[in-house]
Design an enzyme around this catalytic site. Structure first.
Site, short mmCIF file in Angstrom:
data_model
loop_
_atom_site.label_atom_id
_atom_site.label_comp_id
_atom_site.label_asym_id
_atom_site.label_seq_id
_atom_site.Cartn_x
_atom_site.Cartn_y
_atom_site.Cartn_z
N ARG A 63 0.85 -1.19 0.00
CA ARG A 63 0.00 0.00 0.00
C ARG A 63 0.88 1.23 0.00
O ARG A 63 1.83 1.32 0.77
CB ARG A 63 -0.94 0.01 1.22
CG ARG A 63 -2.14 0.92 1.01
CD ARG A 63 -3.13 0.84 2.17
NE ARG A 63 -3.97 -0.34 2.12
CZ ARG A 63 -4.97 -0.57 2.98
NH1 ARG A 63 -5.23 0.31 3.92
NH2 ARG A 63 -5.69 -1.67 2.88
N SER A 75 -8.51 0.47 0.40
CA SER A 75 -9.55 0.46 1.43
C SER A 75 -10.00 1.88 1.79
O SER A 75 -10.52 2.60 0.96
CB SER A 75 -9.04 -0.30 2.66
OG SER A 75 -10.09 -0.53 3.57
N GLU A 102 -11.70 -7.15 14.50
CA GLU A 102 -10.64 -6.25 14.95
C GLU A 102 -11.28 -4.91 15.27
O GLU A 102 -12.27 -4.53 14.64
CB GLU A 102 -9.54 -6.10 13.89
CG GLU A 102 -9.99 -5.53 12.57
CD GLU A 102 -8.87 -5.47 11.53
OE1 GLU A 102 -7.76 -5.93 11.82
OE2 GLU A 102 -9.13 -4.97 10.42
N SER A 117 -10.79 -1.92 14.64
CA SER A 117 -10.91 -0.88 13.62
C SER A 117 -12.06 -1.22 12.66
O SER A 117 -11.88 -1.26 11.45
CB SER A 117 -9.59 -0.69 12.87
OG SER A 117 -9.12 -1.93 12.38
#
Length: 623
Positions: A74, A176, A435, A437
């Site tokens: 990324r 994302s 998770e 997040s």
């Protein structure tokens, strides 16, 4: 790509534009780029830097290489070996081809899956769709069957397709919820989970061994002409929606609920697929936010395309919900693998749930539905739930009381996906994983976080609770009162200087003396310390961490005598130092205000004593 650029022969006829930098390594990297890059926009970016004498920026762009983080590759889109662009995606795919050829004798029978989101950057002529076509072209040119989706899809569709089509691996082109300038390359293994060690390191080695584009690698027309290219869209979408019904328990109730739902897809891929998911559960379609329904790579209506940032980025959704008399808002991030939820409260204000709060609701709901729908002889000890180690311990508390198993993994859904697959292969039943997040996995049809399924499960849970005259927020309080309050807070600081980050963590490992961790943080005494970076854990008899050591990232967890657990870690995808803190109270201790005050005091001490933002030039998170 070596110290500067990469290995491989360079065409000696390539002229080094109009000047030399005087740095032999850099000159070589520039020659490589100008020789290999066939994208006029990114080639021009390097030529302009060269002609304008911008040697430092040239070195920054050409003398380091992309590495696999918690979510694959990324980076920003643009020219250079450490950016996401046509050339680096071709190089990455060539490395993956070489590695998969070594790992799978039936690679050319089973094939490879490629999906993409809706990101793009005009200045680099770079888009997720184009990068996906180039990924496919590299493999098609080597006679590998490629399942390339004909349009954008949610990220979870790629791991789902890998398993359904029995492919050896897959790639999703996405960044994302990152800023609009970024893109990424997420790799899934044959088990349908993101790659973990040693595959990531081995793929990087293979990339370094074949950095010069092969004949055919730039031929993106192959996706239209090769008989080996297949479009899995219809089959995978139909199959996914059918599998989704396995976690639908109240279809008749859904069909007649009076609740209305608003959905925002944050200018990404989610709209069509969330609409289909609601249909699969028997719901009327959720009301879309018109300004955010269609793909927009500029994410025009939000400051950042991350629904985790809360009310500030959900403004349009909440206004629409108020106008439509809808009580619940579901927000999928741009690649639809994560979910935020907001609910209108009786006082007229909106509550945006944290990832940990949503996990408490999902954990209760999935276990409640399992118990309601299981036979009397079903063994609760065969049931599992999972969470990453920086997430709330609420599932652990529920598991202790209800008798099922709870397990922790390292941060990142790649660890959850791999562990879920192991458990399934051993005959276990995994109900829910998460998770903090806002990444959730209800059921096990996909082995990655999935915002589409989480959105419709939220709607079913809210509709069921409505029949009991309960809101999601009221049920959350009931859960905490039954299993113990878990009050958590997560935030971050920005730090663009890697040596500073390293210095902060090294100081914690050598606090009062060399190789000595802190014994207290301000007035709060520390009971145990776990340092996953070094593999140390003071709570274990042998002082070794049960979680595997992860030397490439920084992560230290402190367990305090007052019951608080706090973790400091670096992000695998962004220039952040994150902190996670949670007060875990036993059942019956219901003084929420006291717990919140204690947590806030501890966080202040943690920031002041361990992170020292003013001294270290850290930038506070701004929302």
């Amino acid at each position: 790509m070596g110290e500067c650029g990469a290995g491989g022969d360079v065409n000696s006829n390539v002229v080094l534009a109009t000047r030399s930098t005087g740095d032999l390594q850099l000159d070589r990297a520039v020659r490589q780029w100008l020789s290999w890059d066939k994208n006029p926009k990114t080639k021009e970016q390097i030529e302009n830097l060269l002609q304008n004498g911008k040697d430092k920026e040239l070195r920054d762009r050409l003398c380091c290489r992309l590495t696999f983080g918690t979510a694959g590759l990324r980076s920003a889109m643009g020219a250079g070996f450490c950016y996401i662009n046509d050339l680096t995606v071709i190089q990455s795919t060539q490395g993956i081809y070489k590695y998969l050829e070594r790992c799978f004798s039936d690679f050319k029978q089973r094939g490879f899956v490629v999906g993409y989101d809706t990101r793009g950057q005009v200045t680099s002529n770079c888009s997720s769709k184009k990068l996906a076509k180039l990924t496919a072209a590299v493999l098609l040119a080597k006679d590998v069957p490629v399942y390339l989706f004909s349009t954008y899809v949610p990220t979870p569709f790629v791991p789902y397709a890998v398993q359904q089509l029995k492919a050896v691996a897959g790639v999703m082109i996405t960044a994302s919820h990152n800023r609009k300038e970024d893109n990424g390359y997420k790799v899934y293994w044959e088990n349908g989970a993101q790659i973990t060690a040693p595959h990531d390191k081995e793929i990087l080695k293979c990339i370094e061994e074949c950095v010069e584009p092969w004949n055919g690698s730039w031929n993106e027309n192959l996706v239209d002409t090769s008989p080996l290219r297949r479009d899995p869209l219809e089959k995978i979408c139909d199959s996914y929606m059918e599998d989704l019904k396995k976690i639908c328990f109240h279809r008749e109730l859904n069909a007649k609920t009076s609740l209305k739902f608003v959905h925002t897809s944050f200018h990404g891929v989610g709209h069509d697929y969330v609409q289909l998911a609601f249909k699969a559960f028997g719901f009327k379609p959720p009301i879309p936010v018109p300004e955010q329904k269609d793909p927009d790579p500029d994410f025009s209506t939000v400051k950042c395309p991350n629904p985790e940032e809360g009310e500030s980025v959900l403004e349009l959704s909440l206004k629409l919900a108020e106008n439509e008399n809808a009580r619940v808002v579901v927000a999928t991030d741009p690649d639809a693998d994560r979910l935020a939820v907001a609910e209108l409260q009786e006082n007229g204000r909106w509550k945006v749930f944290t990832g940990n709060e949503l996990a408490a609701l999902f954990g209760w709901w999935m276990f409640f539905c399992w118990r309601e729908n299981s036979s009397k002889d079903a063994d609760v000890k065969n049931v599992y739930m999972l969470a990453t180690t920086v997430s709330s311990k609420i599932l652990k508390a529920i598991a202790l009381k209800e008798g099922f198993h709870f397990e922790e993994t390292l941060p990142g859904f790649k660890w959850i996906g791999s562990r879920v697959k192991d458990l399934l292969d051993n005959g276990k039943e995994v109900l829910f994983s998460f998770e903090e997040s806002i990444g959730f996995l209800c059921g096990t049809s996909v082995l990655d976080k999935d915002g589409v399924s989480a959105a419709v499960v939220t709607a079913e849970m809210a509709s069921y609770l409505e029949t009991k005259n309960l809101t999601l927020a009221q049920k959350l309080i009931e859960i905490y009162e039954l299993y113990g309050y878990h009050i958590s807070k997560t935030s971050y600081f920005l730090c663009y200087d890697p040596p500073t980050i390293k210095r902060i963590f090294e100081k914690l490992r050598n606090f009062d003396a060399p190789k000595s961790y802190p014994k207290a943080c301000g007035p709060f005494n520390i009971l145990h310390i776990r340092d996953v970076t070094t593999g140390y854990d003071s709570s274990q008899l042998n002082n070794k961490s049960v979680l595997p050591a992860s030397k490439n990232s920084q992560m230290i967890t402190f367990t305090f005598q007052n019951g608080c657990v706090a973790t400091l870690r670096t992000s695998g995808t962004e220039p952040k130092i994150k902190y996670y803190a949670e007060m875990c109270a036993p059942p019956g201790q219901s003084d929420k205000t006291f717990l919140e005050e204690q947590l806030q005091k501890l966080i202040e001490a943690l920031v002041e004593n361990f992170l020292e933002p003013s001294k270290n030039g850290l930038i506070w998170r701004s929302v």
